[in-house]
Design a protein around this motif. Sequence first.
Motif, PDB file in Angstrom:
ATOM      1  N   GLU A 112       0.836  -1.195   0.000  1.00  0.00           N
ATOM      2  CA  GLU A 112       0.000   0.000   0.000  1.00  0.00           C
ATOM      3  C   GLU A 112       0.876   1.252   0.000  1.00  0.00           C
ATOM      4  N   MET A 113       0.494   2.241  -0.807  1.00  0.00           N
ATOM      5  CA  MET A 113       1.153   3.540  -0.908  1.00  0.00           C
ATOM      6  C   MET A 113       2.565   3.440  -1.485  1.00  0.00           C
ATOM      7  N   ALA A 114       2.773   2.508  -2.402  1.00  0.00           N
ATOM      8  CA  ALA A 114       4.004   2.480  -3.187  1.00  0.00           C
ATOM      9  C   ALA A 114       3.928   3.566  -4.257  1.00  0.00           C
ATOM     10  N   ASN A 115       5.079   4.168  -4.595  1.00  0.00           N
ATOM     11  CA  ASN A 115       5.143   5.208  -5.613  1.00  0.00           C
ATOM     12  C   ASN A 115       5.416   4.591  -6.978  1.00  0.00           C
ATOM     13  N   VAL A 116       4.579   4.952  -7.964  1.00  0.00           N
ATOM     14  CA  VAL A 116       4.733   4.448  -9.333  1.00  0.00           C
ATOM     15  C   VAL A 116       4.757   5.639 -10.275  1.00  0.00           C
TER      16      VAL A 116
END
Length: 916
Positions: free
Chosen positions: A36-40
């Motif tokens: 959750e809330m990984a940056n892509v």
Amino acid sequence: MKHFFLFLIFFVCSISFAQSVKLEGLVTDSKAGPLEMANVMAVNQTTKAMDAYAITTDKGKFILNLKPNTTYVLKLSYLGMQNKEVTVATLAQNMVQNITMETGGIELDGVEIVREMPVSIKGDTIVYNTDSFKTGEERKLEDVFKKLPGFEVTGDGQVQVEGKKVTKLFVDGKPFMEGDTKLGSKNIPSDAVDKVQVLRNFNEVSQMKGLENNNDDIAINIKLKKGKDKFWFGDVSGGLANDKGYIFNPKVFYYSPKTSINSIVNFNNIGEVSLTSADFFRINGGARNTIGRNGTSLNFNRNFFGLSGGDNVAKASDKFGTINVNHSVSKKWTLSGFAAYSATFNQSITNSERGIFEPNTTNIATLENRKNNTESRNNAFISKFGSKYKANENFQLDYDAFFRKNDQQDVDNSQTNFTSTSNGNTVTNNNTVIAFQKQAPASFNQSLNMFYTQNPKSTWVLEMQHQYEDEDPFYNPQLSVNPYQNANSTNPNDPSAVFVNENALNIQQSRFVKTNKLDAKVDYFYQISNKSILNVTMGNTNAYQSYNSSILQILQDNSVNPVEQAAYNNDVRYLFNDAFIGLHYKFIRGKFTFNPGFSLHQYNTSNEQFASPFKLNFTRLLPDMFARWDLKKSENVTYNFNMRNGFNDVNALVEGFIFTNFNSLSRGNAQLENSLVTSHRLNYSKYNLYNFTTIFANISYTTTKDPVVNGVSFQSIYSTSDRLNLDAENENLNGNLFYSKNFKKYYKVTAGANAGWNRNFVLNRRVQGGVTQEFIQGIENVNHSYNLAFATQFKKYPNVDLGYRVNFSEQAANKFTTQTPTVKLNYYFLNGLNVNWDYAFNRFKNQTNGITNNFEIMTASLNYIKKDAKFEYRIQANNLLNTRSRLNNSFSVNGFNANENVILPRFVTFILKYNI
């Protein structure tokens, strides 16, 4: 107007909905667990530009809208995972791409990707890269805030994030102008801003985080651009306008690792107000003020008559200057200073119609037409000194001292004509009044806060606050017609029996009010476990007030009639003491946090007047409750319940009559008792970075038992009143809903709804045949409003902001509707030319009688600055349509008011700005 709105919507949609394909997928760890809330981030390999970005949901899902038939590199970062890059070639149709990240990354590994990401998350902090949202026309920090997802700037300049008010503003970790968001958002230049950090669950004292219910507290920290963090920056602007208009507005800022200096100056007469009366009292010197949350409300009724200004005046001039210094003496000790001075002059011209109801009806007993011409001058000075000493992670000592001083003068010339009907007889009268008032109030506040963590389980907090105020309002109304002459009252305290029977009436009234208040509180927090905390509180509030007033009548031969009747003089001493203990138990069960508790109060009050003391001594138990349900990291529901005792200050207790206006005599009641206020509040908040959606809703219900009301009796436009507790219960029910969404990278939609219902009881009197009749009325008011806005954020095309607001209100059997459509256009082109145009139309309609009033205002500006140039050129036009007046209407239980305010004329200003 309707066709124009439709054209704009069609135009902005037609230039923006280009063909795109959707790339979606899941980001997981090596065990297939969602991240959750990984940056892509998707970087176009042809242009090297970032075309899209996303932050994953709690299920690890992301969606990117990309160009078809294009090669991208997907860059991913997540705390504790190795950074990852994946090459993807899009097709003409939607695609799915799942990505697995490997463990082993350290915190610094994600710095480069986070730096490039428009939005990134680290714990309780959300970081916005402002260059990703700017479109070129931004001039102030406020303009940047309006572009960020989840941000809203209210009409009064306050900043909200995720539907919650921002409590403090920092620049590079240092408070800006005492943390005031309005001064910061309207004065910090946008080109100095690199990142905006949203600090959720904010608490200035690190030791207190998790101990208190501060989950909804939000602060903002502005990170300056590289190269603007160790030197002076800012700008100096000046300009001239028609009708001798002018503006001079230098803003200078200095930041270094140890010292920050912020200075703002604004001299103008074109209606720009730097400090309103609300701002003046909002800047409070930095006190924590948690003492006021313990169930007692002692509200001081200041006699301060305010700072006017803005575009609701006919003439205005404002001279404002402020400086703020923060200096780190050492790593443990920080000093801060703040000072502001404001000198204002305003002329207000108002034409009004006022209807006064017969008691217990909505029939008009008196209809008044009045013209007011008021000139106000105010010199205001505020200053603050602060010291913060943090010896180590277990001890912190804060001291703040705050001083405020005013010098105010107000001259009002009014002409009134009124017609009264009683028992079938109609009488028409008039009066001309010159009213002069002045005062020079001063106040000094200081606070001492100590935080000591004795061991990992025990924390002590000491809070002390001292407040001193000195007020001296003077009032001198001069009436061409004495309304109390030739009356036949047998009451020796009736104005007709007190004032000399002359054709005119000239009154001089002096009042002197002094206040001393000392609060002290000790909190002990014991951490039973990681999920349970016990809080014990002991405290005391002690207040002393003195009130002296006297009235003189200046006769037509200039001799003086000293009004010596006790009913028209005051010499009062008021003492208030509240000793209390409290107990709260905070515990966490899964996604739920509970913090129930109570406070036990021993109250002792005493006021002495007319050699007759009145005392109250009683004990009361006041419960309260806080609960929070964290559905997800950015979605929660909170509930607050509390009961509190509301006390009045000395102004409501004095039994001698005073003039509150030329046509109003009022007195208090020495035997007033407290009111009991019970409130329930339910909040829902959701901020979804996956699709940049903000939803905020709340509903509150408040009851006030034994409310303090005014008992009013009218004789045409002249009234007498006193204060008393009413054996009744007032009710207020309010709710609001806010929705905001950024989509397709270039669009932002906001919508909102507000609704309120209240039933308040009042006491009206009528004298008929020498007998006073009393009427207790329960008056219900209903108000609901709705708003919708659509905005674009293009970098190469014109931007538009369309808004519509409608308000419905029902008051005293009357219905009103107000509609306000707005249009804002902005276009940045030719590498430096920026055009702005704002238009607002207001239509007010009384649905009961069909009367309609329209009001419209338009502003425009054109400015030009080359990239990296020092000089900026600007032409701005305020009130472009030269609208001469603004209409507003209001209702109360006693009648209605319809006001027409003359506003500032059209100003076309030529401004030259130099960027430091």
